[in-house]
Design a protein around this motif. Structure first.
Motif, mmCIF file in Angstrom:
data_model
loop_
_atom_site.group_PDB
_atom_site.id
_atom_site.type_symbol
_atom_site.label_atom_id
_atom_site.label_comp_id
_atom_site.label_asym_id
_atom_site.label_seq_id
_atom_site.Cartn_x
_atom_site.Cartn_y
_atom_site.Cartn_z
ATOM 1 N N LEU A 1 0.800 -1.147 0.216
ATOM 2 C CA LEU A 1 0.085 -0.024 0.169
ATOM 3 C C LEU A 1 0.875 1.260 -0.213
ATOM 4 C CD1 LEU A 1 -2.452 -1.090 2.823
ATOM 5 C CD2 LEU A 1 -2.770 -1.368 0.435
ATOM 6 N N MET A 2 0.691 1.993 -1.023
ATOM 7 C CA MET A 2 1.350 3.256 -0.999
ATOM 8 C C MET A 2 0.785 4.505 -0.393
ATOM 9 S SD MET A 2 2.839 4.943 -4.343
ATOM 10 C CE MET A 2 3.857 6.530 -4.317
ATOM 11 N N ASN A 3 1.489 4.549 1.137
ATOM 12 C CA ASN A 3 0.955 5.733 1.769
ATOM 13 C C ASN A 3 2.024 6.802 1.832
ATOM 14 O OD1 ASN A 3 0.665 7.524 3.755
ATOM 15 N ND2 ASN A 3 0.454 5.981 5.539
ATOM 16 N N ILE A 4 1.530 8.000 0.982
ATOM 17 C CA ILE A 4 2.720 9.116 0.853
ATOM 18 C C ILE A 4 2.047 10.170 1.808
ATOM 19 C CG2 ILE A 4 3.932 8.616 -1.087
ATOM 20 C CD1 ILE A 4 2.147 10.239 -2.500
ATOM 21 N N GLY A 5 1.217 9.876 2.973
ATOM 22 C CA GLY A 5 0.897 10.870 3.893
ATOM 23 C C GLY A 5 1.262 10.657 5.361
ATOM 24 N N ILE A 6 2.366 10.162 5.505
ATOM 25 C CA ILE A 6 2.824 9.491 6.949
ATOM 26 C C ILE A 6 2.848 10.686 7.665
ATOM 27 C CG2 ILE A 6 4.832 8.720 8.092
ATOM 28 C CD1 ILE A 6 5.914 7.632 5.250
ATOM 29 N N ALA A 7 3.203 11.864 7.181
ATOM 30 C CA ALA A 7 3.340 12.982 7.879
ATOM 31 C C ALA A 7 2.097 13.335 8.619
ATOM 32 C CB ALA A 7 3.712 14.479 7.178
ATOM 33 N N GLY A 8 0.915 12.995 7.644
ATOM 34 C CA GLY A 8 -0.344 13.432 8.557
ATOM 35 C C GLY A 8 -0.671 12.305 9.883
ATOM 36 N N PHE A 9 -0.362 11.264 9.624
ATOM 37 C CA PHE A 9 -0.403 10.219 10.836
ATOM 38 C C PHE A 9 0.513 10.569 12.115
ATOM 39 C CE2 PHE A 9 -1.938 7.614 7.264
ATOM 40 C CZ PHE A 9 -3.278 7.436 7.572
ATOM 41 N N PHE A 10 1.868 11.058 11.680
ATOM 42 C CA PHE A 10 2.809 11.611 12.625
ATOM 43 C C PHE A 10 2.053 12.732 13.252
ATOM 44 C CE2 PHE A 10 7.483 13.290 12.594
ATOM 45 C CZ PHE A 10 7.564 13.006 13.759
ATOM 46 N N ALA A 11 1.489 13.630 12.545
ATOM 47 C CA ALA A 11 0.991 14.888 13.282
ATOM 48 C C ALA A 11 -0.212 14.542 13.942
ATOM 49 C CB ALA A 11 0.657 15.877 12.129
ATOM 50 N N LEU A 12 -1.085 13.639 13.510
ATOM 51 C CA LEU A 12 -2.120 13.279 14.301
ATOM 52 C C LEU A 12 -1.870 12.636 15.638
ATOM 53 C CD1 LEU A 12 -5.262 11.992 12.218
ATOM 54 C CD2 LEU A 12 -5.129 13.862 13.211
#
Lengths: 317, 329
Positions: free
Chosen positions: A34-45
């Motif tokens: 699965l290509m997740n290129i929004g790691i920053a989003g989960f990191f921030a949440l």
């Protein structure tokens, strides 16, 4: 001497946080594809969740703009729960919030063509960052949250806290590593790998591909949320700029690809190598320490790994 | 075939009409500006969608092509053309001078050269190894960050501006005020869309591109050189992206390294709304997204523009994942 110790402790904390993020990404990309290129989003949440739950309520005298600070340490004390157990509650909440968001994203995208997950995760990360930037009632806007409490702060003198916390972060990382390894070695993990290799065959053998992908996506996001939580209590300051796509998404990808996608140990090794190279090159003289040059090298490293050694350092073809 | 197609147009018409009506009633000025900005988005989204149609992967460095184009134009405007005695600003009602009309094609050519070079160095080798589309997308993410870093190394992280003279806004009926450069943006984008249409419909290469997008295997069997077609796809896609970048930097009166990266979500929203791979779909999608983004500023913080585009993208994936004009999922 103390300076060096603290530098190394800070390095160890960040390397552990990145290793946790890479561990989560390995569940997404390395194992399931699965290509997740929004790691920053989960990191921030993750970071904002535990930060908001544990920060003391806003102080009008300081013109703080956010409206809610959960003050969990104070509450736990009033309930007579000692031992800084609020820390685990904060991490659990961080994981839970990320899992919920991942569930929603997964429900929308995981039935569709695989690229749509990439686009949507990219968008959600950017949206989350903008929400925390603009809605200052939520997270104090661009001034960020700066009163995030220390975990086990009473046990160590202030100048030794980083060292203590580095131990905590490493212990958490190892615990997560073993849990994730165990999970991925189970029959459940084998199904994920089967889906990565050939979705149609997996479906033909009676596996509900969508459901397995959804579970893997939630698990990886949950791990990333814990990574965010570990970061928040280590540095005790977060603002929206912390979660820039470059240093919070892209570098994690480079770590996993270099270390060896598909293996939890690869995620750990990659985090150590890349974070070592990244922070080590900060000390280089002159133009060599230029951040843009280092960004360029990260991008080139990513492309070179894909071209020359797609299995990374630890993986096999 | 007639049924779904008609319903598709009906739906597209409905969406456009209701959006337009809401916008026209509440904010006619934002509607006009949104349409003009949508033209710039359209140039970017068309290239993104065409690249997807032919190469079958999402090209995450597409925004960086816009940035690169805009900075190449800056280079021509600030270094090359003045050295030839060709610096100018304030052509007629516009803030820019005729130098921009020279820098624009030069930047477009430069960006397509870069795209062909990238295909030679990165995407081509991966393609020949038949890497999965998602791996190609990953590589393009690496390329995106490398290009962005390169731009920042050369031109710095700060804000730049093309040479400009100050000009009055243009007063249209209904009390609509439009910056003059927006009109240029709309006109230039319209001309390029027409040229693209002629290219795709009339030239051998254009027809080969459409055939490859429709069915790559069949195209190869019928004697189309797919590698050459792919190179042309890169040329066209980077050409349009660079044009969009230059026009946006002109219209916004500023140029930042994040220009293209920040537009990636709106571009994808436009392309997905139009149906990934469909060129005319991307054009329509971009106009809808552009208007929605501008009109939303009536109620929302302008910083949420890309979040509005993202909302459209999500709604589209929820209710019509194939897009308005694309095939059903």
């Amino acid at each position: 001497m103390l300076e060096i110790v603290n530098y190394l402790a800070g390095f160890a904390i960040l390397a552990s946080v990145y290793a946790v993020l890479a561990l989560g990404l390995n569940v997404h990309w390395g194992v399931t594809g699965l290509m997740n290129i929004g790691i920053a989003g989960f990191f921030a949440l993750g970071a904002y969740t535990t930060a908001l739950l544990t920060t003391p309520p806003p102080d009008p005298a300081k013109f703080e703009q956010f409206v809610f600070g959960g003050n969990l340490p104070g509450l736990f004390q009033r309930w007579g729960v000692g031992g800084d157990l609020w820390f685990l509650a904060g991490l659990a909440a961080a994981a839970l919030v990320c899992a919920l968001v991942a569930l929603l994203i997964g429900l929308v995208t995981l039935r569709l063509r695989e690229e749509y997950l990439a686009i949507v995760t990219l968008g959600i990360a950017e949206t989350i960052r903008r929400v925390f930037l603009n809605e200052s009632w939520l997270g104090n806007g661009s001034r960020g949250l700066y009163q995030i409490p220390k975990f086990l702060g009473n046990l160590a003198a202030p100048w030794l806290y980083d060292l203590l916390y580095a131990g905590v972060a490493l212990a958490l990382l190892l615990a997560l590593f073993f849990i994730v390894e165990r999970t991925l070695r189970s029959p459940w993990g084998r199904v994920l790998r089967a889906i990565r290799e050939d979705e149609v065959t997996a479906a033909a053998s009676g596996k509900n591909v969508f459901r397995f992908k959804l579970q893997a996506f939630v698990l990886g996001a949950l791990i990333m949320g814990i990574g965010g939580g570990v970061y928040a209590h280590g540095f005790r300051f977060i603002d929206p700029f912390t979660f820039d796509p470059l240093l919070a998404t892209f570098i994690v990808w480079v770590m996993l690809m270099v270390g060896g996608s598909g293996k939890s140990a690869g995620a750990l090794l990659g985090a150590l190598v890349i974070w070592g190279a990244w922070s080590g090159s900060q000390l280089l003289p002159g133009y060599l320490s230029n951040p843009n040059l280092r960004y360029l090298l990260l991008g080139v490293a990513m492309v070179l790994v894909l071209l020359l050694r797609p299995q990374g350092l630890l993986g096999r073809r | 075939m007639a049924g779904p197609r008609r319903s598709r147009w009906l739906l597209a018409g409905l969406v456009a009409a209701s959006l337009g009506a809401a916008a026209a009633l509440t904010a006619p000025e934002l509607l006009v500006n949104g349409l003009l900005l949508g033209c710039a988005l359209a140039l970017g989204a068309v290239g993104l969608s065409a690249a997807y149609g032919i190469l079958k992967f999402i090209h995450l460095a597409h925004g960086e092509f816009m940035t690169l184009g805009a900075y190449l134009a800056l280079f021509f405007l600030m270094e090359v053309l003045p050295a030839l005695g060709l610096d100018s600003a304030g052509l007629g009602l516009f803030t820019f001078g005729y130098a921009l009309l020279l820098a624009l094609p030069a930047a477009m050519a430069g960006a397509s050269l870069a795209a062909v070079g990238l295909d030679w160095a990165v995407y081509g080798p991966l393609r020949r190894r038949s890497a999965a589309p998602i791996v190609m997308a990953m590589a393009s993410l690496g390329v995106a960050f490398a290009l962005r870093a390169l731009v920042q190394m050369v031109w710095g992280n700060g804000i730049h501006q093309y040479p400009r003279a100050s000009r009055e806004f243009i007063q249209l009926p209904l009390d609509i005020r439009v910056p003059p450069d927006y009109l240029f943006l709309g006109a230039a984008a319209g001309i390029m869309a027409l040229l693209l249409q002629v290219f795709l419909a009339r030239t051998r290469i254009g027809r080969a591109m459409r055939a490859t997008a429709d069915n790559p295997v069949l195209a190869r069997v019928s004697g189309i050189n797919t590698e050459a077609t792919i190179r042309w796809a890169w040329v066209v896609s980077a050409f349009l992206a660079a044009a969009a970048g230059v026009l946006l930097a002109t219209a916004n009166a500023q140029l930042r390294p994040e220009l293209g990266w920040n537009l990636l979500i709106p571009l994808f929203a436009a392309a997905v709304l139009g149906g990934m791979g469909s060129i005319y779909g991307a054009l329509t999608g971009a106009l809808v997204v552009g208007v929605a983004m501008e009109v939303s500023t009536q109620w929302l913080n302008p910083s949420y523009k890309s979040a509005v585009a993202f909302g459209i993208l999500l709604l589209c994936l929820l209710f019509r994942p194939g897009g308005l004009f694309g095939e059903r999922e």
